[in-house]
Motif scaffolding. Sequence first.
Motif, short mmCIF file in Angstrom:
data_model
loop_
_atom_site.label_atom_id
_atom_site.label_comp_id
_atom_site.label_asym_id
_atom_site.label_seq_id
_atom_site.Cartn_x
_atom_site.Cartn_y
_atom_site.Cartn_z
N ASP A 42 0.85 -1.19 0.00
CA ASP A 42 0.00 0.00 0.00
C ASP A 42 0.88 1.24 0.00
OD1 ASP A 42 -2.43 -1.35 0.05
OD2 ASP A 42 -2.45 -1.46 2.24
N PRO A 43 0.49 2.28 -0.74
CA PRO A 43 1.33 3.47 -0.81
C PRO A 43 1.50 4.19 0.52
CG PRO A 43 -0.70 3.78 -2.05
CD PRO A 43 -0.67 2.37 -1.60
N GLU A 44 0.53 4.07 1.40
CA GLU A 44 0.64 4.75 2.69
C GLU A 44 1.33 3.88 3.75
OE1 GLU A 44 -3.59 3.05 2.64
OE2 GLU A 44 -2.13 3.75 1.21
N SER A 45 1.74 2.68 3.38
CA SER A 45 2.43 1.78 4.29
C SER A 45 3.80 2.32 4.67
CB SER A 45 2.60 0.41 3.63
OG SER A 45 3.55 -0.36 4.31
N CYS A 49 8.67 2.22 -0.22
CA CYS A 49 9.85 3.07 -0.45
C CYS A 49 9.96 3.51 -1.90
CB CYS A 49 11.12 2.36 0.00
SG CYS A 49 11.46 0.82 -0.83
N ARG A 50 9.04 3.01 -2.75
CA ARG A 50 8.96 3.41 -4.15
C ARG A 50 7.49 3.55 -4.52
NH1 ARG A 50 12.61 -0.57 -7.60
NH2 ARG A 50 12.31 1.10 -9.09
N GLY A 55 0.32 6.53 -6.64
CA GLY A 55 0.70 6.08 -5.30
C GLY A 55 1.29 7.22 -4.48
N ALA A 56 2.11 8.07 -5.12
CA ALA A 56 2.69 9.23 -4.42
C ALA A 56 1.58 10.20 -4.01
CB ALA A 56 3.71 9.92 -5.31
N VAL A 65 -3.75 14.87 5.30
CA VAL A 65 -4.98 14.70 6.07
C VAL A 65 -4.68 14.14 7.46
CG1 VAL A 65 -7.18 13.43 6.11
CG2 VAL A 65 -6.41 14.50 4.02
N GLY A 66 -3.52 13.52 7.60
CA GLY A 66 -3.13 12.97 8.89
C GLY A 66 -3.75 11.61 9.16
N SER A 67 -3.93 10.82 8.10
CA SER A 67 -4.60 9.53 8.26
C SER A 67 -3.66 8.35 8.06
CB SER A 67 -5.78 9.43 7.29
OG SER A 67 -5.31 9.41 5.97
N MET A 68 -2.41 8.50 8.39
CA MET A 68 -1.45 7.42 8.15
C MET A 68 -1.77 6.17 8.96
SD MET A 68 0.27 8.55 5.76
CE MET A 68 1.41 7.20 5.65
N ASP A 69 -2.38 6.32 10.10
CA ASP A 69 -2.69 5.16 10.94
C ASP A 69 -4.11 4.65 10.73
OD1 ASP A 69 -0.16 5.26 12.03
OD2 ASP A 69 -0.79 6.64 13.60
#
Length: 140
Positions: A42-45, A49-50, A55-56, A65-69
């Motif tokens: 997943d791109p937000e994982s 690293c690429r 995905g970017a 948005v602050g939704s990484m978790d």
Amino acid sequence: MTADAQEHPITTVIRRSIERLEDERRWTTHVMARDRYGRSTDPESGFACRWCAYGAIVKESCVVVGSMDRQRNDASGLINAVMEHFKGLLPPTGFSTVNDLRGREAVLAILRQGLEMTPAPFVIPEREWDTSPYDSPSSF
């Protein structure tokens, strides 16, 4: 968000996506993101690293948005707004065709072109509550 607080969220996502993909070692094709072993992720994982162009955009939208978790759904409004911003610059198939067939330099050229455009207003709707029934003690 580490960007200037006055910067439009769409501008922030595009600028950060450019910064992310300028290093050829951080770019990929055919999947949204890859880990250090070249496996799709997943791109937000945190393992990613690429990234491909889309995905970017997903990754940077999640950061803004602050939704990484949380689920990517938290950033879906911003992701959609960023993609809408590129209408007319991309083929109907979106970034995937440019990314996978034309390459990183073509992706960066489109991202830079999008960065120069003024973004449409992006508003996260706030809910207004009617508190009048609770304004006096007699209403309880």
